[in-house]
Design a protein around this motif. Structure first.
Motif, PDB file in Angstrom:
ATOM      1  N   TYR A 226       0.798  -1.078   0.231  1.00  0.00           N
ATOM      2  CA  TYR A 226       0.005  -0.044   0.074  1.00  0.00           C
ATOM      3  C   TYR A 226       0.872   1.356   0.029  1.00  0.00           C
ATOM      4  O   TYR A 226       0.716   2.170  -0.618  1.00  0.00           O
ATOM      5  N   LEU A 227       2.014   1.482   0.719  1.00  0.00           N
ATOM      6  CA  LEU A 227       3.066   2.332   0.784  1.00  0.00           C
ATOM      7  C   LEU A 227       3.749   2.393  -0.377  1.00  0.00           C
ATOM      8  O   LEU A 227       4.742   3.384  -0.639  1.00  0.00           O
ATOM      9  N   ARG A 228       4.148   1.440  -0.803  1.00  0.00           N
ATOM     10  CA  ARG A 228       5.132   0.911  -2.179  1.00  0.00           C
ATOM     11  C   ARG A 228       6.432   1.050  -1.519  1.00  0.00           C
ATOM     12  O   ARG A 228       7.391   1.792  -1.905  1.00  0.00           O
ATOM     13  N   VAL A 229       6.553   0.578  -0.409  1.00  0.00           N
ATOM     14  CA  VAL A 229       7.983   0.289   0.164  1.00  0.00           C
ATOM     15  C   VAL A 229       7.970  -1.408   0.518  1.00  0.00           C
ATOM     16  O   VAL A 229       7.167  -2.125   0.424  1.00  0.00           O
ATOM     17  N   SER A 230       9.266  -1.568   0.797  1.00  0.00           N
ATOM     18  CA  SER A 230       9.524  -3.053   1.068  1.00  0.00           C
ATOM     19  C   SER A 230       9.010  -3.560   2.399  1.00  0.00           C
ATOM     20  O   SER A 230       8.926  -2.631   3.345  1.00  0.00           O
ATOM     21  N   LYS A 231       8.743  -4.910   2.695  1.00  0.00           N
ATOM     22  CA  LYS A 231       8.349  -5.202   3.759  1.00  0.00           C
ATOM     23  C   LYS A 231       9.500  -4.996   4.855  1.00  0.00           C
ATOM     24  O   LYS A 231       9.196  -4.564   6.230  1.00  0.00           O
ATOM     25  N   ASN A 232      10.824  -5.258   4.410  1.00  0.00           N
ATOM     26  CA  ASN A 232      11.790  -5.086   5.211  1.00  0.00           C
ATOM     27  C   ASN A 232      12.053  -3.549   5.812  1.00  0.00           C
ATOM     28  O   ASN A 232      12.285  -3.450   7.057  1.00  0.00           O
ATOM     29  N   TYR A 233      11.611  -2.798   4.871  1.00  0.00           N
ATOM     30  CA  TYR A 233      11.781  -1.269   5.247  1.00  0.00           C
ATOM     31  C   TYR A 233      10.715  -0.982   6.353  1.00  0.00           C
ATOM     32  O   TYR A 233      10.942  -0.327   7.244  1.00  0.00           O
ATOM     33  N   LEU A 234       9.589  -1.420   6.045  1.00  0.00           N
ATOM     34  CA  LEU A 234       8.411  -1.357   7.041  1.00  0.00           C
ATOM     35  C   LEU A 234       8.797  -1.825   8.250  1.00  0.00           C
ATOM     36  O   LEU A 234       8.485  -1.449   9.500  1.00  0.00           O
TER      37      LEU A 234
END
Length: 66
Positions: free
Chosen positions: A14-22
């Motif tokens: 949804y945020l268009r980021v990686s899971k690792n970053y989140l």
């Protein structure tokens, strides 16, 4: 069912980021608010994700600091 809650992978998409970053944002306490259900289940509310993004809108790079 159209739930207002997203699992981590959905929230990252949804945020268009990686899971690792989140995950890193969650550990450091600098990410969007989250809900913890049990030891492993983490959810994000769409409204919290939207608010978190809105708080990061800038007109210039000089507006945000360290």
């Amino acid at each position: 069912m159209n739930s207002p809650y997203l699992i981590v992978e959905q929230a990252a998409n949804y945020l268009r980021v990686s899971k690792n970053y989140l995950d890193k944002l969650r550990v450091s306490g600098t990410g969007p608010p989250f809900v913890r259900l049990g030891r492993r289940k983490v959810l994000y509310r769409k409204s919290d994700l939207d608010k978190w993004v809105e708080e990061r809108i800038y007109a210039s790079t000089t507006q945000y600091g360290s």
